[in-house]
Design a protein around this motif. Structure first.
Motif, PDB file in Angstrom:
ATOM      1  N   GLN A  71       0.859  -1.191   0.000  1.00 62.12           N
ATOM      2  CA  GLN A  71       0.000   0.000   0.000  1.00 62.12           C
ATOM      3  C   GLN A  71       0.892   1.237   0.000  1.00 62.12           C
ATOM      4  N   ASP A  72       0.524   2.270  -0.767  1.00 63.77           N
ATOM      5  CA  ASP A  72       1.273   3.524  -0.711  1.00 63.77           C
ATOM      6  C   ASP A  72       1.361   3.994   0.730  1.00 63.77           C
ATOM      7  N   TRP A  73       2.501   4.598   1.088  1.00 66.52           N
ATOM      8  CA  TRP A  73       2.768   4.987   2.474  1.00 66.52           C
ATOM      9  C   TRP A  73       1.635   5.808   3.069  1.00 66.52           C
ATOM     10  N   GLU A  74       1.178   6.806   2.341  1.00 62.37           N
ATOM     11  CA  GLU A  74       0.167   7.714   2.884  1.00 62.37           C
ATOM     12  C   GLU A  74      -1.172   7.017   3.116  1.00 62.37           C
ATOM     13  N   GLY A  75      -1.383   5.869   2.489  1.00 62.74           N
ATOM     14  CA  GLY A  75      -2.644   5.159   2.650  1.00 62.74           C
ATOM     15  C   GLY A  75      -2.630   4.075   3.709  1.00 62.74           C
ATOM     16  N   LEU A  76      -1.480   3.851   4.367  1.00 63.27           N
ATOM     17  CA  LEU A  76      -1.389   2.743   5.317  1.00 63.27           C
ATOM     18  C   LEU A  76      -2.299   2.921   6.536  1.00 63.27           C
ATOM     19  N   ILE A  77      -2.210   4.071   7.197  1.00 61.00           N
ATOM     20  CA  ILE A  77      -3.055   4.270   8.381  1.00 61.00           C
ATOM     21  C   ILE A  77      -4.538   4.320   8.007  1.00 61.00           C
ATOM     22  N   PRO A  78      -4.933   5.017   6.926  1.00 56.90           N
ATOM     23  CA  PRO A  78      -6.346   4.944   6.525  1.00 56.90           C
ATOM     24  C   PRO A  78      -6.817   3.512   6.244  1.00 56.90           C
ATOM     25  N   ALA A  79      -5.950   2.692   5.645  1.00 63.65           N
ATOM     26  CA  ALA A  79      -6.326   1.297   5.376  1.00 63.65           C
ATOM     27  C   ALA A  79      -6.505   0.517   6.673  1.00 63.65           C
ATOM     28  N   LEU A  80      -5.661   0.810   7.674  1.00 64.81           N
ATOM     29  CA  LEU A  80      -5.793   0.157   8.976  1.00 64.81           C
ATOM     30  C   LEU A  80      -7.098   0.557   9.649  1.00 64.81           C
TER      31      LEU A  80
END
Length: 256
Positions: A71-80
């Motif tokens: 996952q793109d770095w900026e999308g990791l926390i939103p994905a979590l």
């Protein structure tokens, strides 16, 4: 990079062997896949690196069926937070700002930040005054980017979607220096033709107020049982020598 479409159920059970580790159904682990040697995609399209090996070792201790998602770095926390993944193993620094939205395990490694610059630059003073007027790079949405933006206001700050892109611009002479986690550029500096251009400059930066308490595994705040099980697994792989074997595979020095 593709996001795994399904959201997998997570079940925490007490291990039958008395160790107290979790026994889980599909545990989805998110990582970036473009931060060598910690996480990257090889020529066959498989995720590799220190983060990946550590995560696999933890999954063995957890008796978990782990699936990895790039996952793109900026999308990791939103994905979590949206439950597309269950944990982040991506060299994510434990910081006060991130702890407002996610929970972290104990650290699984810690290294200082360093500036990297061309050998021909003869940069020695990496203070804000020393780098005034210079063009400085960092990966966006990282502690390094935030540090530059807050302290180097007399410099031109250029942020990149990936760590690799920043280093390529440095080698090409399009920026004067990059602020990065020191071990992330160890292989690039010592083992690649492109990295021969450059070197560490200035002193290591490790103030916890800016650079956190090391890299931890991020989970949702409500998943306290999973966080505790991961902490137990980190202790276990350090106690049985697994951690040290993985460390030695990537670095000739301890990064714990």
């Amino acid at each position: 990079m593709r996001m795994l479409a399904g959201v997998f159920a997570l079940f925490i059970l007490i291990g039958a062997d008395g160790r107290g580790f979790a026994q889980q159904s599909d545990l989805v682990i998110g990582t970036e896949g473009s931060y060598p040697p910690f996480n990257f995609t090889d020529a066959s399209g498989n995720l590799q690196g220190f983060d990946i090996d550590i995560a696999k070792a933890l999954c063995v201790k957890l008796q978990a069926n782990c699936r990895f998602v790039a996952q793109d770095w900026e999308g990791l926390i939103p994905a979590l937070l949206s439950k597309k993944i269950d944990a982040i193993v991506a060299s994510m620094s434990i910081t006060e700002e991130r702890m407002k939205v996610v929970a972290f395990t104990q650290r699984y490694y810690r290294t200082p930040a360093r500036f990297v610059a061309p050998k021909s630059s003869h940069i020695t003073d990496t203070s804000p005054d020393g780098l005034a007027g210079k063009s400085l790079g960092a990966q966006s949405s990282t502690i390094h980017a935030k540090y530059l933006e807050e302290h180097y206001q007399e410099s031109t700050i250029k942020l990149y979607g990936s760590h690799d892109t920043a280093m390529l611009d440095l080698a090409a002479g399009r920026i004067d220096a990059v602020l990065v986690q020191s071990t992330a550029v160890y292989d690039w500096l010592n083992k690649t033709p492109e990295g021969a251009c450059c070197e560490f400059v200035g002193e290591p930066l490790s103030d916890p107020a800016y650079f956190g308490l090391g890299a931890g595994i991020a989970v949702r705040k409500e998943d306290e049982a999973l966080r505790e099980q991961l902490n137990q697994a980190i202790d276990a792989i350090r106690a049985d020598g697994t951690y040290q074997q993985i460390n030695a595979k990537y670095f000739p020095f301890s990064i714990y």
